[in-house]
Each structure stands twice: as C-alpha cells, then as structure tokens.
Design an enzyme around this catalytic site. Structure first.
Site, PDB file in Angstrom:
ATOM      1  N   GLN A  88       0.877  -1.177   0.000  1.00 30.95           N
ATOM      2  CA  GLN A  88       0.000   0.000   0.000  1.00 30.95           C
ATOM      3  C   GLN A  88       0.915   1.227   0.000  1.00 30.95           C
ATOM      4  OE1 GLN A  88      -2.668   0.122   3.360  1.00 30.95           O
ATOM      5  NE2 GLN A  88      -3.957   1.690   2.433  1.00 30.95           N
ATOM      6  N   VAL A  90       0.424   4.436  -0.279  1.00 28.35           N
ATOM      7  CA  VAL A  90      -0.025   5.551   0.557  1.00 28.35           C
ATOM      8  C   VAL A  90      -0.906   4.947   1.653  1.00 28.35           C
ATOM      9  CG1 VAL A  90      -1.372   7.694   0.621  1.00 28.35           C
ATOM     10  CG2 VAL A  90       0.035   7.175  -1.381  1.00 28.35           C
ATOM     11  N   HIS A  94      -7.366   3.019  -0.553  1.00 28.65           N
ATOM     12  CA  HIS A  94      -7.661   3.427  -1.924  1.00 28.65           C
ATOM     13  C   HIS A  94      -7.893   2.200  -2.794  1.00 28.65           C
ATOM     14  CE1 HIS A  94      -3.231   3.146  -1.615  1.00 28.65           C
ATOM     15  NE2 HIS A  94      -3.199   2.887  -2.916  1.00 28.65           N
TER      16      HIS A  94
END
Length: 133
Positions: A88, A90, A94
């Site tokens: 992931q 960030v 998302h």
C-alpha cells in the site's frame, strides 16, 4: 503526520478529480497502469479496509466508478484492486479502478500463483479463516 490523499481531498495538492461527494473522492492515478486509471478513496482518513466504518456506501462509489470507467472510456472491462498495508504505497485506503481491454498486455495477476498440496491443506486454511470470522 501528513497524508498525501488527505491533502488531495482537502484541495491542498493538485489532482485530476473525476468525482467527489460526501463519502468518497476519485482522481486519476499519476502513474496509471493504463490511461484512465482512477483511485477511489474515502473522504475521511482510514488506512485499511478493516478500518472503514461503513463499507457499503464506499463500495457503492467504487461500483459506480467501475461502470463509469467502462462506459466513459469504452473499455471492455475493469481491473479493481486494493492493498491493505503490504504494497500500500499511501497509508490511506484506496481502490484502483483500471480500464481493461482484450490484448491490452496485462496478464493475470501481478504476483505468482501457488497450489495447495491437498484438499486437506486447503481445508486447514479455510478453517483458520472461518474461525477468525
């Protein structure tokens, strides 16, 4: 601690916005797998799927975005994916909505596949997940 996606949602960082409402914020990925690759993020900061308090409204937006990507880009389909912690990039939940077409060069999954040694081994894994649920 600063969050890139929270900054985008707040308008503090530039992004090519596709859609925004009270639940989610969708924008083009700056490093798309294919052009038209959209990221759908919850407006409120949560790091992973398990942190999201109401899954239904968010995934309704993901579903609508998958439909919009297919229709708007005349794509044959979409690849919809997310990571939780590992890979992931960030630490803000998302979902990737990537336009797909036959013979677009993307083959299967991005990771190696494996097999269970036996039906018994598969059942051991299934039982561990069932017990945790």
């Amino acid at each position: 601690m600063s969050c890139l996606f929270c900054e985008i949602v707040a308008g503090e960082r530039e992004a090519c916005v596709v859609h925004a409402d009270e639940v989610s914020f969708s924008f083009l990925d700056t490093r798309p797998v294919f052009k038209g690759h959209v990221l759908v993020v919850p407006r409120e900061h949560v790091e992973t799927l398990t942190d999201l308090p109401e899954v239904g409204p968010f995934f309704e937006r993901v579903q609508a975005m998958a439909r919009a990507v297919e229709e708007g880009l005349q794509a044959g389909g979409t690849f919809v994916a997310m990571n939780n912690r590992i890979s992931q990039s960030v630490p803000h939940l998302h979902v990737h909505v990537v336009p797909r077409n036959k013979k677009d060069g993307l083959r299967g999954f991005f990771w190696p596949r494996t097999k269970y040694a036996s039906a018994e081994e598969a059942e051991t894994y299934a039982a561990a997940v069932r017990k945790a649920r």
